[in-house]
Design a protein around this motif. Structure first.
Motif, PDB file in Angstrom:
ATOM      1  N   SER A  40       5.264   9.664 -27.831  1.00 49.76           N
ATOM      2  CA  SER A  40       4.775  10.423 -27.937  1.00 49.76           C
ATOM      3  C   SER A  40       3.823  11.655 -27.081  1.00 49.76           C
ATOM      4  CB  SER A  40       3.101   9.523 -28.783  1.00 49.76           C
ATOM      5  OG  SER A  40       2.867   9.059 -27.192  1.00 49.76           O
ATOM      6  N   GLU A  41       4.190  11.416 -25.541  1.00 47.74           N
ATOM      7  CA  GLU A  41       4.208  12.054 -24.565  1.00 47.74           C
ATOM      8  C   GLU A  41       2.557  11.658 -24.659  1.00 47.74           C
ATOM      9  OE1 GLU A  41       5.819  16.314 -23.848  1.00 47.74           O
ATOM     10  OE2 GLU A  41       7.720  15.095 -24.063  1.00 47.74           O
ATOM     11  N   TYR A  42       2.291  10.937 -24.444  1.00 51.38           N
ATOM     12  CA  TYR A  42       1.244  10.822 -24.513  1.00 51.38           C
ATOM     13  C   TYR A  42       0.600  10.612 -22.392  1.00 51.38           C
ATOM     14  CZ  TYR A  42      -3.172   7.715 -23.982  1.00 51.38           C
ATOM     15  OH  TYR A  42      -5.193   7.708 -23.794  1.00 51.38           O
ATOM     16  N   LEU A  43       1.638  10.755 -21.572  1.00 51.30           N
ATOM     17  CA  LEU A  43       1.121  11.211 -20.360  1.00 51.30           C
ATOM     18  C   LEU A  43       1.016  12.646 -20.179  1.00 51.30           C
ATOM     19  CD1 LEU A  43       2.392   8.241 -18.680  1.00 51.30           C
ATOM     20  CD2 LEU A  43       0.320   8.507 -19.038  1.00 51.30           C
ATOM     21  N   GLY A  44       1.463  13.613 -21.056  1.00 48.13           N
ATOM     22  CA  GLY A  44       2.165  14.887 -21.064  1.00 48.13           C
ATOM     23  C   GLY A  44       3.254  14.485 -20.367  1.00 48.13           C
ATOM     24  N   SER A  45       3.716  15.874 -20.082  1.00 47.26           N
ATOM     25  CA  SER A  45       5.428  16.231 -19.067  1.00 47.26           C
ATOM     26  C   SER A  45       5.507  16.483 -17.564  1.00 47.26           C
ATOM     27  CB  SER A  45       5.782  17.182 -19.383  1.00 47.26           C
ATOM     28  OG  SER A  45       4.659  18.539 -19.171  1.00 47.26           O
ATOM     29  N   ALA A  56       0.930  -1.315  -0.074  1.00 46.17           N
ATOM     30  CA  ALA A  56       0.053   0.143  -0.279  1.00 46.17           C
ATOM     31  C   ALA A  56       0.847   1.138  -0.082  1.00 46.17           C
ATOM     32  CB  ALA A  56      -0.780   0.256   1.590  1.00 46.17           C
ATOM     33  N   GLY A  57      -0.133   2.345  -1.225  1.00 44.36           N
ATOM     34  CA  GLY A  57       0.814   3.564  -0.823  1.00 44.36           C
ATOM     35  C   GLY A  57       1.076   3.846  -2.059  1.00 44.36           C
ATOM     36  N   ASN A  58       1.817   4.853  -2.283  1.00 41.54           N
ATOM     37  CA  ASN A  58       1.783   5.608  -2.919  1.00 41.54           C
ATOM     38  C   ASN A  58       3.118   5.549  -3.886  1.00 41.54           C
ATOM     39  OD1 ASN A  58       0.255   7.617  -3.018  1.00 41.54           O
ATOM     40  ND2 ASN A  58       0.990   8.827  -1.747  1.00 41.54           N
ATOM     41  N   TYR A  59       2.575   5.641  -5.393  1.00 40.07           N
ATOM     42  CA  TYR A  59       3.532   5.099  -6.888  1.00 40.07           C
ATOM     43  C   TYR A  59       4.099   6.170  -7.597  1.00 40.07           C
ATOM     44  CZ  TYR A  59       3.283   0.004  -5.294  1.00 40.07           C
ATOM     45  OH  TYR A  59       2.930  -0.775  -3.955  1.00 40.07           O
ATOM     46  N   SER A  60       5.385   6.304  -7.328  1.00 44.87           N
ATOM     47  CA  SER A  60       5.704   7.603  -7.796  1.00 44.87           C
ATOM     48  C   SER A  60       6.687   6.887  -9.938  1.00 44.87           C
ATOM     49  CB  SER A  60       6.584   8.988  -8.084  1.00 44.87           C
ATOM     50  OG  SER A  60       6.099   9.083  -6.288  1.00 44.87           O
ATOM     51  N   LEU A  61       6.107   7.916 -10.888  1.00 48.33           N
ATOM     52  CA  LEU A  61       6.852   7.127 -12.320  1.00 48.33           C
ATOM     53  C   LEU A  61       7.835   7.379 -12.086  1.00 48.33           C
ATOM     54  CD1 LEU A  61       5.842   6.474 -15.301  1.00 48.33           C
ATOM     55  CD2 LEU A  61       6.215   8.911 -15.757  1.00 48.33           C
ATOM     56  N   ILE A  62       9.463   7.334 -12.762  1.00 47.04           N
ATOM     57  CA  ILE A  62      10.812   7.210 -12.202  1.00 47.04           C
ATOM     58  C   ILE A  62      11.169   7.003 -14.207  1.00 47.04           C
ATOM     59  CG2 ILE A  62      10.971   6.851 -10.270  1.00 47.04           C
ATOM     60  CD1 ILE A  62      11.822   3.858 -10.374  1.00 47.04           C
ATOM     61  N   ILE A  63      10.440   6.219 -14.837  1.00 43.04           N
ATOM     62  CA  ILE A  63      10.526   6.237 -16.581  1.00 43.04           C
ATOM     63  C   ILE A  63       9.419   6.042 -16.918  1.00 43.04           C
ATOM     64  CG2 ILE A  63      12.244   4.219 -17.563  1.00 43.04           C
ATOM     65  CD1 ILE A  63      14.281   4.185 -15.682  1.00 43.04           C
ATOM     66  N   ASN A  64       9.700   6.956 -18.093  1.00 47.58           N
ATOM     67  CA  ASN A  64       8.804   6.582 -19.123  1.00 47.58           C
ATOM     68  C   ASN A  64       9.404   6.287 -20.768  1.00 47.58           C
ATOM     69  OD1 ASN A  64       6.245   6.651 -20.613  1.00 47.58           O
ATOM     70  ND2 ASN A  64       5.602   8.277 -19.939  1.00 47.58           N
ATOM     71  N   THR A  65       9.187   5.723 -21.148  1.00 47.91           N
ATOM     72  CA  THR A  65      10.099   5.528 -22.953  1.00 47.91           C
ATOM     73  C   THR A  65       9.318   6.322 -23.486  1.00 47.91           C
ATOM     74  OG1 THR A  65       8.795   3.520 -23.106  1.00 47.91           O
ATOM     75  CG2 THR A  65      11.412   3.400 -21.699  1.00 47.91           C
ATOM     76  N   ASP A  66       7.866   6.239 -22.951  1.00 49.53           N
ATOM     77  CA  ASP A  66       6.545   7.564 -24.011  1.00 49.53           C
ATOM     78  C   ASP A  66       7.250   8.922 -24.017  1.00 49.53           C
ATOM     79  OD1 ASP A  66       5.190   7.545 -26.647  1.00 49.53           O
ATOM     80  OD2 ASP A  66       3.483   8.569 -25.024  1.00 49.53           O
ATOM     81  N   LEU A  76       3.630   1.615 -26.597  1.00 48.38           N
ATOM     82  CA  LEU A  76       4.325   1.043 -27.589  1.00 48.38           C
ATOM     83  C   LEU A  76       5.861   2.164 -25.687  1.00 48.38           C
ATOM     84  CD1 LEU A  76       4.893   1.533 -31.070  1.00 48.38           C
ATOM     85  CD2 LEU A  76       4.170  -0.343 -30.230  1.00 48.38           C
ATOM     86  N   SER A  77       5.414   1.005 -24.823  1.00 49.56           N
ATOM     87  CA  SER A  77       6.729   1.870 -23.735  1.00 49.56           C
ATOM     88  C   SER A  77       6.690   1.324 -22.655  1.00 49.56           C
ATOM     89  CB  SER A  77       5.708   2.871 -23.392  1.00 49.56           C
ATOM     90  OG  SER A  77       4.548   3.135 -22.056  1.00 49.56           O
ATOM     91  N   LEU A  78       7.683   1.669 -22.128  1.00 46.64           N
ATOM     92  CA  LEU A  78       7.657   1.013 -20.769  1.00 46.64           C
ATOM     93  C   LEU A  78       7.732   1.616 -19.984  1.00 46.64           C
ATOM     94  CD1 LEU A  78       8.704  -2.024 -18.772  1.00 46.64           C
ATOM     95  CD2 LEU A  78      11.111  -0.588 -18.894  1.00 46.64           C
ATOM     96  N   ILE A  79       7.280   2.084 -19.013  1.00 45.85           N
ATOM     97  CA  ILE A  79       7.177   2.898 -17.488  1.00 45.85           C
ATOM     98  C   ILE A  79       7.226   2.316 -16.321  1.00 45.85           C
ATOM     99  CG2 ILE A  79       5.236   4.363 -18.190  1.00 45.85           C
ATOM    100  CD1 ILE A  79       3.193   3.516 -16.719  1.00 45.85           C
ATOM    101  N   MET A  80       8.329   2.563 -15.549  1.00 47.74           N
ATOM    102  CA  MET A  80       8.557   2.410 -14.081  1.00 47.74           C
ATOM    103  C   MET A  80       7.916   3.293 -13.094  1.00 47.74           C
ATOM    104  SD  MET A  80      12.418   0.980 -14.186  1.00 47.74           S
ATOM    105  CE  MET A  80      12.995  -0.280 -15.457  1.00 47.74           C
ATOM    106  N   LEU A  81       7.759   2.555 -11.779  1.00 46.67           N
ATOM    107  CA  LEU A  81       7.541   3.430 -10.360  1.00 46.67           C
ATOM    108  C   LEU A  81       7.713   3.257  -9.517  1.00 46.67           C
ATOM    109  CD1 LEU A  81       3.860   2.736 -12.439  1.00 46.67           C
ATOM    110  CD2 LEU A  81       3.988   4.800 -11.368  1.00 46.67           C
ATOM    111  N   SER A 116       4.625  15.253 -13.806  1.00 43.95           N
ATOM    112  CA  SER A 116       5.413  13.604 -12.974  1.00 43.95           C
ATOM    113  C   SER A 116       3.917  13.315 -12.676  1.00 43.95           C
ATOM    114  CB  SER A 116       6.170  14.601 -12.254  1.00 43.95           C
ATOM    115  OG  SER A 116       5.054  15.063 -10.621  1.00 43.95           O
ATOM    116  N   ILE A 117       4.035  12.084 -12.400  1.00 47.15           N
ATOM    117  CA  ILE A 117       2.953  11.289 -11.841  1.00 47.15           C
ATOM    118  C   ILE A 117       2.857  10.571 -11.157  1.00 47.15           C
ATOM    119  CG2 ILE A 117       1.422   9.080 -13.304  1.00 47.15           C
ATOM    120  CD1 ILE A 117       1.679  10.410 -15.557  1.00 47.15           C
TER     121      ILE A 117
END
Length: 133
Positions: free
Chosen positions: A92-97, A75-85, A123-128, A99-100
């Protein structure tokens, strides 16, 4: 200027769960490797003391997946550290710029006690990275 390779190296070096248990089964867990229908895989990396976790999710289609649920152990918060998009990787910056960060929900999923819901870029890999608070 810091390029993508340098930025990724800095993240890798400052995130022990990505390297500390490379040769130990305790440092890795498949979350979901059976989602062939959507071509999405997810996995978890842990540091040796299991005080740090990173969730990696790969979307191998050109179709974004909004409101995608994936199981998490803690349980907790998960912060984006890598987004290959990201634009820096030619994405394509689908998530925008922005922080998530997403908060886990007390909804069991993928044989995990908790889960998170997020938008997956195409077409991406994200890490949280997990944060307890």
């Amino acid at each position: 200027m810091v390029g993508p390779a340098n930025a990724n190296q800095a993240i890798y070096q400052s995130t022990p769960s990505l390297y500390e248990c490379d040769h130990q089964a305790s440092g890795f867990r498949w979350i979901d490797h059976t989602n062939a229908e959507q071509s999405i895989v997810s996995l978890l990396r842990r540091n040796q003391s299991n005080t740090e976790q990173v969730v990696a999710i790969g979307n191998f289609t050109p179709i974004p997946r909004d409101e995608f649920r994936v199981g998490v152990e803690k349980a907790g918060n998960y912060s984006l550290i890598i987004n290959t998009d990201d634009k820096q990787f030619g994405g394509s910056e689908y998530l925008g710029s922005e922080s998530i960060a997403v908060k886990s929900e007390n909804v069991a999923w993928n044989d995990c006690q908790y889960s998170i819901v997020l938008n997956l870029p195409p077409l991406s890999l994200i890490m949280l990275k997990w944060n307890k608070s």
